[in-house]
Design a protein around this motif. Structure first.
Motif, PDB file in Angstrom:
ATOM      1  N   ILE A 351       0.829  -1.203   0.000  1.00  0.00           N
ATOM      2  CA  ILE A 351       0.000   0.000   0.000  1.00  0.00           C
ATOM      3  C   ILE A 351       0.869   1.262   0.000  1.00  0.00           C
ATOM      4  O   ILE A 351       0.543   2.242  -0.674  1.00  0.00           O
ATOM      5  CB  ILE A 351      -0.943  -0.034   1.221  1.00  0.00           C
ATOM      6  CG1 ILE A 351      -2.015  -1.117   1.016  1.00  0.00           C
ATOM      7  CG2 ILE A 351      -1.572   1.322   1.484  1.00  0.00           C
ATOM      8  CD1 ILE A 351      -2.818  -1.440   2.259  1.00  0.00           C
ATOM      9  N   ARG A 352       1.980   1.234   0.711  1.00  0.00           N
ATOM     10  CA  ARG A 352       2.893   2.389   0.723  1.00  0.00           C
ATOM     11  C   ARG A 352       3.564   2.585  -0.636  1.00  0.00           C
ATOM     12  O   ARG A 352       3.739   3.718  -1.089  1.00  0.00           O
ATOM     13  CB  ARG A 352       3.983   2.198   1.785  1.00  0.00           C
ATOM     14  CG  ARG A 352       3.513   2.205   3.233  1.00  0.00           C
ATOM     15  CD  ARG A 352       4.715   2.127   4.169  1.00  0.00           C
ATOM     16  NE  ARG A 352       4.302   1.956   5.558  1.00  0.00           N
ATOM     17  CZ  ARG A 352       4.252   0.795   6.188  1.00  0.00           C
ATOM     18  NH1 ARG A 352       4.598  -0.335   5.542  1.00  0.00           N
ATOM     19  NH2 ARG A 352       3.860   0.716   7.447  1.00  0.00           N
ATOM     20  N   GLN A 353       3.965   1.483  -1.255  1.00  0.00           N
ATOM     21  CA  GLN A 353       4.823   1.565  -2.427  1.00  0.00           C
ATOM     22  C   GLN A 353       4.083   1.791  -3.737  1.00  0.00           C
ATOM     23  O   GLN A 353       4.644   2.395  -4.663  1.00  0.00           O
ATOM     24  CB  GLN A 353       5.660   0.280  -2.523  1.00  0.00           C
ATOM     25  CG  GLN A 353       6.653   0.122  -1.372  1.00  0.00           C
ATOM     26  CD  GLN A 353       7.300  -1.256  -1.349  1.00  0.00           C
ATOM     27  OE1 GLN A 353       7.171  -2.032  -2.299  1.00  0.00           O
ATOM     28  NE2 GLN A 353       8.005  -1.558  -0.261  1.00  0.00           N
ATOM     29  N   ASP A 354       2.847   1.332  -3.851  1.00  0.00           N
ATOM     30  CA  ASP A 354       2.177   1.416  -5.159  1.00  0.00           C
ATOM     31  C   ASP A 354       1.279   2.637  -5.314  1.00  0.00           C
ATOM     32  O   ASP A 354       0.528   2.735  -6.285  1.00  0.00           O
ATOM     33  CB  ASP A 354       1.393   0.127  -5.444  1.00  0.00           C
ATOM     34  CG  ASP A 354       0.154  -0.035  -4.560  1.00  0.00           C
ATOM     35  OD1 ASP A 354      -0.115   0.853  -3.721  1.00  0.00           O
ATOM     36  OD2 ASP A 354      -0.543  -1.060  -4.701  1.00  0.00           O
ATOM     37  N   GLY A 355       1.335   3.559  -4.359  1.00  0.00           N
ATOM     38  CA  GLY A 355       0.551   4.772  -4.457  1.00  0.00           C
ATOM     39  C   GLY A 355      -0.808   4.717  -3.782  1.00  0.00           C
ATOM     40  O   GLY A 355      -1.519   5.734  -3.722  1.00  0.00           O
ATOM     41  N   THR A 356      -1.185   3.564  -3.251  1.00  0.00           N
ATOM     42  CA  THR A 356      -2.489   3.441  -2.602  1.00  0.00           C
ATOM     43  C   THR A 356      -2.575   4.333  -1.375  1.00  0.00           C
ATOM     44  O   THR A 356      -3.599   4.994  -1.134  1.00  0.00           O
ATOM     45  CB  THR A 356      -2.772   1.980  -2.215  1.00  0.00           C
ATOM     46  OG1 THR A 356      -2.762   1.170  -3.396  1.00  0.00           O
ATOM     47  CG2 THR A 356      -4.118   1.844  -1.524  1.00  0.00           C
ATOM     48  N   TRP A 357      -1.511   4.364  -0.565  1.00  0.00           N
ATOM     49  CA  TRP A 357      -1.524   5.194   0.649  1.00  0.00           C
ATOM     50  C   TRP A 357      -1.742   6.663   0.278  1.00  0.00           C
ATOM     51  O   TRP A 357      -2.563   7.346   0.898  1.00  0.00           O
ATOM     52  CB  TRP A 357      -0.223   5.036   1.428  1.00  0.00           C
ATOM     53  CG  TRP A 357      -0.265   5.678   2.789  1.00  0.00           C
ATOM     54  CD1 TRP A 357      -0.553   5.080   3.978  1.00  0.00           C
ATOM     55  CD2 TRP A 357      -0.008   7.064   3.105  1.00  0.00           C
ATOM     56  NE1 TRP A 357      -0.510   5.991   4.999  1.00  0.00           N
ATOM     57  CE2 TRP A 357      -0.177   7.211   4.501  1.00  0.00           C
ATOM     58  CE3 TRP A 357       0.334   8.174   2.346  1.00  0.00           C
ATOM     59  CZ2 TRP A 357      -0.004   8.437   5.144  1.00  0.00           C
ATOM     60  CZ3 TRP A 357       0.496   9.404   2.984  1.00  0.00           C
ATOM     61  CH2 TRP A 357       0.336   9.531   4.368  1.00  0.00           C
ATOM     62  N   SER A 358      -1.028   7.128  -0.716  1.00  0.00           N
ATOM     63  CA  SER A 358      -1.171   8.524  -1.140  1.00  0.00           C
ATOM     64  C   SER A 358      -2.590   8.812  -1.630  1.00  0.00           C
ATOM     65  O   SER A 358      -3.141   9.889  -1.376  1.00  0.00           O
ATOM     66  CB  SER A 358      -0.161   8.853  -2.238  1.00  0.00           C
ATOM     67  OG  SER A 358       1.164   8.751  -1.741  1.00  0.00           O
ATOM     68  N   ARG A 359      -3.183   7.843  -2.327  1.00  0.00           N
ATOM     69  CA  ARG A 359      -4.562   8.025  -2.803  1.00  0.00           C
ATOM     70  C   ARG A 359      -5.528   8.135  -1.630  1.00  0.00           C
ATOM     71  O   ARG A 359      -6.419   8.996  -1.625  1.00  0.00           O
ATOM     72  CB  ARG A 359      -4.954   6.855  -3.708  1.00  0.00           C
ATOM     73  CG  ARG A 359      -6.410   6.899  -4.144  1.00  0.00           C
ATOM     74  CD  ARG A 359      -6.745   5.781  -5.113  1.00  0.00           C
ATOM     75  NE  ARG A 359      -6.442   4.454  -4.585  1.00  0.00           N
ATOM     76  CZ  ARG A 359      -7.237   3.797  -3.732  1.00  0.00           C
ATOM     77  NH1 ARG A 359      -8.360   4.363  -3.305  1.00  0.00           N
ATOM     78  NH2 ARG A 359      -6.913   2.597  -3.317  1.00  0.00           N
TER      79      ARG A 359
END
Length: 384
Positions: A351-359
């Motif tokens: 989740i941190r690495q693929d952009g999910t957290w930012s979304r």
């Protein structure tokens, strides 16, 4: 006249448990500084999170009022619906403290996951994942009144939404390889049975914006930190509390200031420890906003994520001062289920690495807590 009328553009779902407070909502006068008028007749004032209440949400409120003194085990609710059985026994909220702080080497250090994508087959030593896969769903303990981290969106058929809610949806999708909502069951948990529910296996995970500390780690294990918050103060605009020197923290508030917190939270401990303040206890964080509006409190103190959500619901309150504390959030998991901890950490890495957290951050948090620079997910810390 209906007992509950939503204020325009600011609906919030606030589950009620105290029957005496249920009846007082009709008659208690609105609370506003003397130099500004109340918006609308006091009898029609009500704060809610999200869009106007649906019939189901109203029924939930009525059930909560009529069963305020009953005791029943919290029931799991299907994804997308507000759980209609709210476990009794205490309030809910972020940053909750169940035991006094204890010493430990590093409370933020969690169990290291395997490298690569999260795969249940990589974690088979204690049987915790195999059990969840056999039963076909993950059970998660939540709050449903902590906007914008965990709340019922009454404009969308009371669907549960928020940073915490979508985070565990991502974890469940990694575990089952599917976004099927039946794979995830939610259960509303009060603070006083949260750790017990995890330890007993009544829930697999607790996702309630819980601050990781040594005292809690003595009872349960935690995932790696997925968000870092900090306590801030919410006050009524143009009030003595608003004019205080907030750079001094809580001691800068005027003597006698009535400060609302939720019982069992780190912010409640801070208010009790500050001389001159008058503690006020809300059932939930949304309840603290209602108490401010009804003239029962002058301010509230809690994690900035939640205080910002309250501010978004009422233009007559405002966040003041800097962050008072550091509040790192983790997911609670039983100490007897290390495989589940490691799998969750593997999912959080994804989740941190693929952009999910930012979304998730942009969707739920960014508009309410503006930062001076880019915001990134906390870096995981591991103990092995």
């Amino acid at each position: 006249m209906p007992a509950h009328v939503a204020r325009p553009n600011h609906p919030v779902h606030r589950p009620l448990r105290d029957s005496s407070r249920c009846t007082s909502l009709r008659t208690a006068p609105g609370r506003y500084p003397p130099n500004r008028p109340a918006a609308g007749p006091p009898a029609r004032r009500r704060v809610v999170v999200g869009p106007p209440l649906s019939l189901l949400a109203v029924l939930v409120l009525l059930v909560s009022c009529t069963s305020a003194t009953s005791a029943s085990r919290p029931a799991a609710a299907p994804t997308g619906a507000v759980p209609t059985t709210v476990a009794p026994g205490g309030p809910t909220g972020p940053g909750t403290a169940s035991v006094p702080a204890a010493s430990c080497s590093d409370p933020l250090a969690s169990l290291r996951p395997r490298s690569g994508p999260p795969r249940a087959t990589d974690y088979a030593s204690d049987g915790s994942l195999a059990h969840i896969l056999r039963q076909g769903f993950l059970t998660v303990g939540i709050d449903q009144s902590s906007y914008p981290f965990s709340y019922a969106d009454v404009a969308d058929h009371n669907r549960l939404k928020g940073f915490d809610i979508d985070l565990v949806r991502e974890i469940a999708a990694d575990l089952f390889g599917s976004t099927d909502p039946s794979r995830l069951h939610f259960r509303v948990l009060p603070n006083n049975i949260r750790e017990q529910s995890v330890a007993n296996g009544d829930v697999d995970i607790v996702a309630k914006s819980v601050t990781v500390n040594c005292g809690r780690r003595a009872l349960v294990d935690f995932s790696s930190v997925y968000y870092e918050s900090g306590q801030r103060t919410l006050v009524v605009r143009d009030s003595p509390a608003a004019a205080a020197d907030h750079a001094k923290g809580l001691i800068g508030l005027p003597s006698g200031t009535r400060v609302c917190t939720v019982a069992g939270t780190t912010s409640a401990e801070a208010v009790r420890a500050t001389r001159g303040l008058a503690p006020v206890t809300g059932e939930t964080w949304a309840d603290c906003l209602v108490r401010i509006q009804q003239g029962q409190a002058d301010a509230a103190v809690g994690d900035d994520t939640i205080m910002a959500g309250l501010q978004a619901q009422d233009r007559f309150v405002q966040l003041v001062g800097p962050k008072l504390t550091r509040e790192p959030y983790g997911l609670e998991i039983a100490k007897t289920r290390p495989d589940l901890v490691r799998f969750v950490n593997a999912s959080l890495e994804r989740i941190r690495q693929d952009g999910t957290w930012s979304r998730l951050y942009e969707t739920y948090v960014a508009r309410y807590i503006p930062e001076s620079g880019p915001v990134t997910a906390p870096v995981a810390v591991y103990r092995d």
